[in-house]
Motif scaffolding. Structure first.
Motif, mmCIF file in Angstrom:
data_model
loop_
_atom_site.group_PDB
_atom_site.id
_atom_site.type_symbol
_atom_site.label_atom_id
_atom_site.label_comp_id
_atom_site.label_asym_id
_atom_site.label_seq_id
_atom_site.Cartn_x
_atom_site.Cartn_y
_atom_site.Cartn_z
ATOM 1 N N GLY A 160 0.776 -1.234 0.000
ATOM 2 C CA GLY A 160 0.000 0.000 0.000
ATOM 3 C C GLY A 160 0.809 1.286 0.000
ATOM 4 O O GLY A 160 0.240 2.375 -0.059
ATOM 5 N N PHE A 161 2.128 1.212 0.039
ATOM 6 C CA PHE A 161 2.959 2.416 0.087
ATOM 7 C C PHE A 161 3.040 3.106 -1.264
ATOM 8 O O PHE A 161 2.990 2.452 -2.306
ATOM 9 N N PRO A 162 3.204 4.433 -1.259
ATOM 10 C CA PRO A 162 3.437 5.148 -2.521
ATOM 11 C C PRO A 162 4.728 4.663 -3.181
ATOM 12 O O PRO A 162 5.666 4.232 -2.498
ATOM 13 N N VAL A 163 4.791 4.739 -4.490
ATOM 14 C CA VAL A 163 5.931 4.235 -5.252
ATOM 15 C C VAL A 163 7.246 4.855 -4.775
ATOM 16 O O VAL A 163 8.248 4.153 -4.594
ATOM 17 N N ALA A 164 7.280 6.163 -4.563
ATOM 18 C CA ALA A 164 8.517 6.835 -4.136
ATOM 19 C C ALA A 164 8.987 6.309 -2.777
ATOM 20 O O ALA A 164 10.184 6.083 -2.572
ATOM 21 N N ALA A 165 8.063 6.091 -1.853
ATOM 22 C CA ALA A 165 8.422 5.563 -0.531
ATOM 23 C C ALA A 165 8.956 4.141 -0.648
ATOM 24 O O ALA A 165 9.911 3.766 0.042
ATOM 25 N N LYS A 166 8.357 3.337 -1.536
ATOM 26 C CA LYS A 166 8.846 1.973 -1.753
ATOM 27 C C LYS A 166 10.280 2.004 -2.281
ATOM 28 O O LYS A 166 11.127 1.240 -1.816
ATOM 29 N N ARG A 167 10.526 2.874 -3.241
ATOM 30 C CA ARG A 167 11.856 2.967 -3.845
ATOM 31 C C ARG A 167 12.899 3.377 -2.807
ATOM 32 O O ARG A 167 13.955 2.751 -2.686
ATOM 33 N N GLU A 168 12.605 4.429 -2.052
ATOM 34 C CA GLU A 168 13.544 4.897 -1.019
ATOM 35 C C GLU A 168 13.733 3.837 0.064
ATOM 36 O O GLU A 168 14.864 3.534 0.458
ATOM 37 N N GLY A 169 12.626 3.296 0.546
ATOM 38 C CA GLY A 169 12.692 2.308 1.623
ATOM 39 C C GLY A 169 13.454 1.064 1.226
ATOM 40 O O GLY A 169 14.246 0.532 2.005
ATOM 41 N N GLU A 170 13.239 0.596 0.007
ATOM 42 C CA GLU A 170 13.961 -0.582 -0.475
ATOM 43 C C GLU A 170 15.458 -0.292 -0.543
ATOM 44 O O GLU A 170 16.284 -1.132 -0.165
ATOM 45 N N ALA A 171 15.818 0.905 -1.008
ATOM 46 C CA ALA A 171 17.243 1.276 -1.087
ATOM 47 C C ALA A 171 17.863 1.333 0.307
ATOM 48 O O ALA A 171 18.984 0.836 0.514
ATOM 49 N N TRP A 172 17.170 1.919 1.276
ATOM 50 C CA TRP A 172 17.700 1.999 2.645
ATOM 51 C C TRP A 172 17.820 0.608 3.263
ATOM 52 O O TRP A 172 18.790 0.297 3.953
ATOM 53 N N PHE A 173 16.823 -0.232 3.026
ATOM 54 C CA PHE A 173 16.866 -1.599 3.547
ATOM 55 C C PHE A 173 18.059 -2.349 2.966
ATOM 56 O O PHE A 173 18.842 -2.958 3.693
ATOM 57 N N ARG A 174 18.224 -2.303 1.649
ATOM 58 C CA ARG A 174 19.322 -3.030 0.988
ATOM 59 C C ARG A 174 20.695 -2.487 1.382
ATOM 60 O O ARG A 174 21.680 -3.223 1.387
ATOM 61 N N ALA A 175 20.758 -1.190 1.714
ATOM 62 C CA ALA A 175 22.028 -0.580 2.129
ATOM 63 C C ALA A 175 22.340 -0.850 3.603
ATOM 64 O O ALA A 175 23.357 -0.394 4.114
ATOM 65 N N GLY A 176 21.459 -1.563 4.288
ATOM 66 C CA GLY A 176 21.704 -1.897 5.696
ATOM 67 C C GLY A 176 21.507 -0.730 6.639
ATOM 68 O O GLY A 176 22.160 -0.658 7.684
ATOM 69 N N ARG A 177 20.599 0.160 6.304
ATOM 70 C CA ARG A 177 20.385 1.345 7.146
ATOM 71 C C ARG A 177 19.332 1.166 8.230
ATOM 72 O O ARG A 177 19.020 2.111 8.943
ATOM 73 N N VAL A 178 18.770 -0.021 8.336
ATOM 74 C CA VAL A 178 17.815 -0.304 9.418
ATOM 75 C C VAL A 178 18.596 -0.916 10.567
ATOM 76 O O VAL A 178 19.281 -1.931 10.397
ATOM 77 N N HIS A 179 18.536 -0.273 11.741
ATOM 78 C CA HIS A 179 19.296 -0.697 12.910
ATOM 79 C C HIS A 179 18.372 -0.878 14.114
ATOM 80 O O HIS A 179 17.287 -0.312 14.163
ATOM 81 N N ASP A 180 18.871 -1.608 15.063
ATOM 82 C CA ASP A 180 18.214 -1.743 16.369
ATOM 83 C C ASP A 180 16.740 -2.125 16.259
ATOM 84 O O ASP A 180 15.889 -1.537 16.921
ATOM 85 N N LEU A 181 16.447 -3.114 15.435
ATOM 86 C CA LEU A 181 15.085 -3.632 15.342
ATOM 87 C C LEU A 181 14.813 -4.451 16.597
ATOM 88 O O LEU A 181 15.475 -5.469 16.841
ATOM 89 N N VAL A 182 13.896 -3.982 17.416
ATOM 90 C CA VAL A 182 13.632 -4.641 18.694
ATOM 91 C C VAL A 182 12.137 -4.858 18.890
ATOM 92 O O VAL A 182 11.324 -4.016 18.516
ATOM 93 N N PRO A 183 11.793 -6.000 19.492
ATOM 94 C CA PRO A 183 10.373 -6.239 19.789
ATOM 95 C C PRO A 183 9.936 -5.445 21.014
ATOM 96 O O PRO A 183 10.650 -5.388 22.009
ATOM 97 N N ARG A 184 8.799 -4.820 20.923
ATOM 98 C CA ARG A 184 8.171 -4.157 22.073
ATOM 99 C C ARG A 184 7.116 -5.085 22.666
ATOM 100 O O ARG A 184 6.941 -5.145 23.876
ATOM 101 N N ALA A 185 6.399 -5.779 21.785
ATOM 102 C CA ALA A 185 5.454 -6.836 22.148
ATOM 103 C C ALA A 185 5.628 -7.883 21.054
ATOM 104 O O ALA A 185 5.118 -7.710 19.952
ATOM 105 N N PRO A 186 6.417 -8.927 21.306
ATOM 106 C CA PRO A 186 6.756 -9.890 20.260
ATOM 107 C C PRO A 186 5.539 -10.353 19.458
ATOM 108 O O PRO A 186 4.497 -10.674 20.014
ATOM 109 N N GLY A 187 5.710 -10.301 18.142
ATOM 110 C CA GLY A 187 4.657 -10.704 17.229
ATOM 111 C C GLY A 187 3.785 -9.576 16.756
ATOM 112 O O GLY A 187 3.187 -9.644 15.694
ATOM 113 N N GLN A 188 3.740 -8.477 17.550
ATOM 114 C CA GLN A 188 2.799 -7.429 17.184
ATOM 115 C C GLN A 188 3.265 -5.989 17.349
ATOM 116 O O GLN A 188 2.587 -5.080 16.866
ATOM 117 N N ALA A 189 4.399 -5.726 17.948
ATOM 118 C CA ALA A 189 4.890 -4.342 18.058
ATOM 119 C C ALA A 189 6.420 -4.336 18.083
ATOM 120 O O ALA A 189 7.035 -5.101 18.831
#
Length: 129
Positions: A19-48
């Motif tokens: 459901g994301f706009p095309v530009a957001a998908k393009r930017e987000g995919e580039a940031w993800f592939r470049a390893g720019r997502v850090h410190d992914l932590v569960p707040r409520a495992p499975g749902q947050a």
């Protein structure tokens, strides 16, 4: 299997990304592939979950699941919603979910997600809230 990254509704997470706009998908995919997502932590495992996405500055992303509303995300950037940062963070979360599933299958501790009859009650509860 690492239960912290076993999502309640991974199909809804994938639908959320569509459901994301095309530009957001393009930017987000580039940031993800470049390893720019850090410190992914569960707040409520499975749902947050929370993550930081580096884009010149670190932006904090919050991802959450509600059975009635599905997956949602918010970001500390000026756009707040439907931005590339949220897309990148959800992409990273889905990657963690897939990795955790494979690790569980490899260790023999988890069964595959086949969506069979034994899976119906939790899926209905998640969908109907």
């Amino acid at each position: 299997m690492d239960e912290a990254f076993r999502l309640l509704d991974p199909a809804a997470a994938q639908t959320f990304l569509y459901g994301f706009p095309v530009a957001a998908k393009r930017e987000g995919e580039a940031w993800f592939r470049a390893g720019r997502v850090h410190d992914l932590v569960p707040r409520a495992p499975g749902q947050a979950y929370a993550a930081l996405v580096e884009d010149g500055a670190p932006y904090e992303v919050q991802l959450s699941y509600s059975g009635g509303a599905g997956w949602q995300g918010a970001c500390s950037c000026p756009q707040r919603l439907d931005c590339g940062h949220v897309f990148a963070a959800m992409n990273a979360l889905l990657a963690e979910h897939r990795s955790a599933t494979v690790r569980g299958l490899s260790s023999g501790l988890a069964k595959p997600e086949l969506g069979g009859a034994d899976d119906l009650a939790p899926r209905l509860a998640a969908t109907l809230g």
